[in-house]
Design a protein around this motif. Structure first.
Motif, PDB file in Angstrom:
ATOM      1  N   ALA A  26       0.832  -1.203   0.000  1.00  0.00           N
ATOM      2  CA  ALA A  26       0.000   0.000   0.000  1.00  0.00           C
ATOM      3  C   ALA A  26       0.870   1.258   0.000  1.00  0.00           C
ATOM      4  O   ALA A  26       0.566   2.229  -0.696  1.00  0.00           O
ATOM      5  CB  ALA A  26      -0.947  -0.003   1.203  1.00  0.00           C
ATOM      6  N   LEU A  76      -6.011   1.262   2.504  1.00  0.00           N
ATOM      7  CA  LEU A  76      -5.729   0.357   1.392  1.00  0.00           C
ATOM      8  C   LEU A  76      -5.186  -0.973   1.901  1.00  0.00           C
ATOM      9  O   LEU A  76      -5.594  -2.040   1.419  1.00  0.00           O
ATOM     10  CB  LEU A  76      -4.758   0.995   0.402  1.00  0.00           C
ATOM     11  CG  LEU A  76      -4.415   0.138  -0.820  1.00  0.00           C
ATOM     12  CD1 LEU A  76      -5.677  -0.281  -1.588  1.00  0.00           C
ATOM     13  CD2 LEU A  76      -3.463   0.895  -1.731  1.00  0.00           C
ATOM     14  N   HIS A 109      -8.007  -2.939   3.245  1.00  0.00           N
ATOM     15  CA  HIS A 109      -8.836  -3.425   2.135  1.00  0.00           C
ATOM     16  C   HIS A 109      -8.181  -4.643   1.481  1.00  0.00           C
ATOM     17  O   HIS A 109      -8.846  -5.644   1.207  1.00  0.00           O
ATOM     18  CB  HIS A 109      -9.042  -2.318   1.097  1.00  0.00           C
ATOM     19  CG  HIS A 109      -9.614  -2.819  -0.190  1.00  0.00           C
ATOM     20  ND1 HIS A 109     -10.943  -3.106  -0.337  1.00  0.00           N
ATOM     21  CD2 HIS A 109      -9.014  -3.103  -1.377  1.00  0.00           C
ATOM     22  CE1 HIS A 109     -11.153  -3.558  -1.570  1.00  0.00           C
ATOM     23  NE2 HIS A 109      -9.996  -3.556  -2.222  1.00  0.00           N
ATOM     24  N   PRO A 115      -9.850  -0.675  -5.007  1.00  0.00           N
ATOM     25  CA  PRO A 115      -9.657  -0.109  -3.666  1.00  0.00           C
ATOM     26  C   PRO A 115     -10.744   0.924  -3.353  1.00  0.00           C
ATOM     27  O   PRO A 115     -11.390   1.457  -4.256  1.00  0.00           O
ATOM     28  CB  PRO A 115      -8.281   0.544  -3.766  1.00  0.00           C
ATOM     29  CG  PRO A 115      -8.064   0.768  -5.210  1.00  0.00           C
ATOM     30  CD  PRO A 115      -8.800  -0.312  -5.931  1.00  0.00           C
ATOM     31  N   VAL A 133      -9.415   6.208  -0.684  1.00  0.00           N
ATOM     32  CA  VAL A 133      -7.952   6.179  -0.779  1.00  0.00           C
ATOM     33  C   VAL A 133      -7.491   7.196  -1.817  1.00  0.00           C
ATOM     34  O   VAL A 133      -6.601   8.015  -1.554  1.00  0.00           O
ATOM     35  CB  VAL A 133      -7.449   4.757  -1.116  1.00  0.00           C
ATOM     36  CG1 VAL A 133      -5.959   4.762  -1.408  1.00  0.00           C
ATOM     37  CG2 VAL A 133      -7.774   3.803   0.028  1.00  0.00           C
TER      38      VAL A 133
END
Length: 176
Positions: free
Chosen positions: A39, A140, A143, A156, A160
């Motif tokens: 991320a 992120l 997720h 995503p 974000v």
């Protein structure tokens, strides 16, 4: 160049991801660490900026004109060496870091290829990275963790991108 986030910065980011995702214990730390680092790398790619300051290097043609380093924001240009690793004398090159944090190098001695070492990054530590960027990374990573086995094709969270967009720098010489 290594990972974009490691050591203490990764540990702090991992703790933030675990708190956000309400994960207790250390049994998932390895997978969460990989997702957190991924991320952070995606954040750097999206924003066009390095997050936590680290050293890097770049090889470029030794041309007489000014050449921009690809990493940004540059905090310091540490050295310029030729292809054999020999330091160029100070009078054989010029360096500059502009107000936007772009690092620039100009070789004046005719050396064909040079390697520039530098330090770049928005912040010295994870906690100094702007909150919006940190929150986007945390969201992120959480997720990615939650969707790791689903294969549902969902992208995503839109939040974000919304968090990162104000920090986005487009590559030099490119419009989008």
């Amino acid at each position: 160049m290594g990972n974009v986030i490691e050591g203490a910065a990764l540990a702090e980011a991992l703790a933030a991801v675990k708190a956000y995702a309400r994960i207790e214990g250390a049994s998932e730390d390895a997978v969460l660490g990989v997702m957190t680092a991924s991320a952070a790398a995606l954040c750097e790619a999206f924003t066009g900026q390095w997050l936590v300051a680290r050293d890097g290097s770049e090889t470029m043609a030794g041309e007489a004109g000014w050449r921009r380093l690809s990493a940004t924001p540059v905090n310091a240009i540490l050295g310029v060496v030729d292809r054999d690793g020999e330091a160029l004398p100070t009078g054989d090159y010029e360096i500059d870091i502009d107000a936007a944090g772009d690092g620039w190098v100009r070789v004046t001695n005719g050396v064909k290829t040079v390697r520039i070492t530098f330090r770049a990054g928005i912040a010295a530590t994870w906690t100094e990275v702007p909150e919006a960027l940190r929150q986007g990374i945390v969201r992120l990573a959480a997720h990615l963790y939650a969707a790791r086995d689903t294969g549902d094709g969902q992208g995503p969270p839109a939040a974000v991108t919304a968090l990162w967009r104000p920090w986005r720098r487009m590559p030099f010489g490119r419009c989008a």
